[in-house]
Design a protein around this motif. Structure first.
Motif, PDB file in Angstrom:
ATOM      1  N   LYS A   1       0.848  -1.186   0.000  1.00 32.06           N
ATOM      2  CA  LYS A   1       0.000   0.000   0.000  1.00 32.06           C
ATOM      3  C   LYS A   1       0.890   1.244   0.000  1.00 32.06           C
ATOM      4  N   LEU A   2       0.357   2.315  -0.552  1.00 30.83           N
ATOM      5  CA  LEU A   2       1.172   3.519  -0.794  1.00 30.83           C
ATOM      6  C   LEU A   2       2.037   3.942   0.399  1.00 30.83           C
ATOM      7  N   ILE A   3       1.427   4.137   1.563  1.00 35.07           N
ATOM      8  CA  ILE A   3       2.172   4.791   2.652  1.00 35.07           C
ATOM      9  C   ILE A   3       3.297   3.914   3.222  1.00 35.07           C
ATOM     10  N   PRO A   4       3.036   2.658   3.624  1.00 37.49           N
ATOM     11  CA  PRO A   4       4.173   1.863   4.136  1.00 37.49           C
ATOM     12  C   PRO A   4       5.227   1.567   3.074  1.00 37.49           C
ATOM     13  N   LEU A   5       4.777   1.368   1.827  1.00 40.88           N
ATOM     14  CA  LEU A   5       5.741   1.107   0.744  1.00 40.88           C
ATOM     15  C   LEU A   5       6.697   2.290   0.588  1.00 40.88           C
ATOM     16  N   PHE A   6       6.118   3.486   0.598  1.00 44.30           N
ATOM     17  CA  PHE A   6       6.948   4.669   0.370  1.00 44.30           C
ATOM     18  C   PHE A   6       7.837   4.961   1.583  1.00 44.30           C
ATOM     19  N   ILE A   7       7.330   4.748   2.788  1.00 41.92           N
ATOM     20  CA  ILE A   7       8.169   4.980   3.987  1.00 41.92           C
ATOM     21  C   ILE A   7       9.408   4.092   3.893  1.00 41.92           C
ATOM     22  N   ASN A   8       9.184   2.834   3.545  1.00 40.54           N
ATOM     23  CA  ASN A   8      10.315   1.892   3.470  1.00 40.54           C
ATOM     24  C   ASN A   8      11.282   2.267   2.341  1.00 40.54           C
ATOM     25  N   ASN A   9      10.725   2.657   1.191  1.00 37.99           N
ATOM     26  CA  ASN A   9      11.599   3.048   0.071  1.00 37.99           C
ATOM     27  C   ASN A   9      12.420   4.294   0.410  1.00 37.99           C
ATOM     28  N   ILE A  10      11.789   5.247   1.072  1.00 36.13           N
ATOM     29  CA  ILE A  10      12.529   6.479   1.426  1.00 36.13           C
ATOM     30  C   ILE A  10      13.676   6.110   2.361  1.00 36.13           C
ATOM     31  N   ARG A  11      13.372   5.278   3.330  1.00 33.47           N
ATOM     32  CA  ARG A  11      14.410   4.890   4.286  1.00 33.47           C
ATOM     33  C   ARG A  11      15.622   4.295   3.555  1.00 33.47           C
ATOM     34  N   HIS A  12      15.343   3.456   2.546  1.00 38.46           N
ATOM     35  CA  HIS A  12      16.427   2.795   1.807  1.00 38.46           C
ATOM     36  C   HIS A  12      16.854   3.575   0.562  1.00 38.46           C
ATOM     37  N   ARG A  13      16.350   4.760   0.429  1.00 41.51           N
ATOM     38  CA  ARG A  13      16.625   5.622  -0.728  1.00 41.51           C
ATOM     39  C   ARG A  13      16.382   4.895  -2.051  1.00 41.51           C
ATOM     40  N   LYS A  14      15.187   4.260  -2.109  1.00 44.28           N
ATOM     41  CA  LYS A  14      14.786   3.595  -3.357  1.00 44.28           C
ATOM     42  C   LYS A  14      13.727   4.458  -4.046  1.00 44.28           C
ATOM     43  N   PRO A  15      13.593   4.316  -5.391  1.00 46.17           N
ATOM     44  CA  PRO A  15      12.622   5.155  -6.110  1.00 46.17           C
ATOM     45  C   PRO A  15      11.201   5.003  -5.572  1.00 46.17           C
TER      46      PRO A  15
END
Ligand code: DAU
Length: 361
Positions: free
Chosen positions: A206-220
């Protein structure tokens, strides 16, 4: 919801029936697994004989039905699973409840079949005001700085169903079955349709947890289309509180819409998430804006969802308890504090599935 009920109602025995497919995770309820009133049953709701057996063995007098395939992108790839779980699974539960309750002397008296559904069954609203207008309603969730509406129309309970995705078509069908069991057999049913949930323990597709995790790992951060689609966000515990209230005080055969009057364009919410993650990780706020990556739009992507939950507020006095700014902060903090939970999920097969999905987009 299970956690809320187990803790709040020690006098109830709560049976949590879950098939534990990719999104199911026993770690999510670790803190209540030893409570005497909590019982976990690994089972598929489509298994009618087993559902009937559970109803009879454990004298079930109320069902809150949340078991569903819920992710739109997956339904585009694999509609069969959605029809199977969401439609046939609901039918199997309805039949099991009917057969057991009709066999009792008191029949449907004191019983309740509560079906949890989605606002997506109503289809999509337009965005006639891309910059937003003053909204007609305010709630605690929406009273923060942002607080705009992107149109004058809202989803009300009497709106005709117009689902667009295989997911929402399957949920719509299940809603119809539930209402048909009330109208045909007198089953004491209730349906609620809720907007987008956010908060702890949400599967990172889902948008929010996916993006939180990607930001943490500096993924697109894959933003579908132009990022201008609008969703109405509600903190998960506020949804659980609404379910509690409606299960106990809602009127049989009624439908209640649940939402926060809290509309956000995807791109705006993504910017809030980036700023919050950056700040909590000690990075300069906005440092990760360059991760935003516009990708091909989701097929049939609904433009705007906006729930009118005034019936629930008027009749049962429910209101969201959190301002959105507070809820997002709590949510980001939870994912950053629970990296192990996240890593256990993202290290597995799910990553492969997710990567394939984007490769084939
Ligand atoms: O409205 C209630 C519904 O909310 C629930 O019934 C669904 O089960 C739930 O999945 C959710 O549906 P959405 O499709 O709105 O949620 P999702 O988190 O997938 O996407 C939210 C918005 O963000 C949507 O407009 C698509 C967009 N998006 C999503 C993902 C995962 C992106 O731009 N990029 C992404 O990677």
């Amino acid at each position: 919801m299970v956690r809320l009920f187990v803790n709040k109602y020690p006098q109830y025995n709560i049976y949590n029936v879950d098939k534990l497919t990719y999104a199911g995770n026993l770690a999510n309820l670790k803190d209540i697994e030893d409570k005497p009133n909590y019982h976990f049953i690994k089972a598929d709701i489509c298994d009618f004989p087993l559902m009937l057996d559970i109803m009879q063995r454990d004298n079930i007098d109320g069902i809150i039905h949340l078991a569903a395939e819920s992710h739109v992108d997956r339904s585009i790839k694999d509609p069969f699973t959605f029809a199977q779980t969401n439609v046939m699974g609901t039918l199997s539960l309805l039949q099991a409840a009917k057969a057991y309750w009709e066999s009792l002397p008191e029949k449907f008296e004191g019983k309740r079949f509560y079906h949890i559904s989605t606002d997506e069954v109503y289809g999509a609203l337009e965005v006639p005001h891309p910059e937003g207008i003053k909204p007609p309603f305010t709630t605690k969730a929406s009273s923060g700085e942002h607080h705009l509406a992107y149109g004058e129309k809202f989803f009300t309970e009497d709106l005709k169903y117009q689902p667009h995705s295989p997911y929402s078509a399957a949920k719509a069908s299940s809603d119809h079955f539930v209402r048909a069991f009330h109208d045909t057999f007198g089953m004491p049913t209730i349906v609620t349709n809720c907007s987008n949930n956010y908060g702890p323990y949400q599967f990172p597709e889902k948008l929010i947890p996916l993006f939180i995790n990607n930001i943490r790992h500096r993924k697109p951060l894959p933003v579908y289309g132009k990022g201008e689609n609008v969703r109405d966000w509600l903190y998960v515990e506020d949804h659980a509180r609404a379910i509690d209230l409606i299960f106990h005080q809602g009127k049989v055969a009624e439908t209640y819409n649940i939402g926060g009057f809290n509309e956000w364009k995807n791109i705006d919410i993504i910017k809030v998430v980036i700023n919050t993650v950056d700040r909590l990780l000690g990075r300069p706020e906005g440092a990760d804006m360059d991760l935003i990556t516009y990708v091909t739009d989701r097929a049939g992507h609904d433009m705007r969802y906006a729930i009118d939950s005034s019936k629930l507020q008027r009749e049962l006095g429910w209101e969201p308890s959190l301002q959105f700014e507070e809820g997002i902060e709590k949510t980001v903090r939870w994912y950053l504090d629970n990296q192990e939970w996240m890593d256990n999920i993202t290290s597995g097969d799910y990553v492969k599935y997710y990567e394939d999905m984007y490769k084939n987009r």
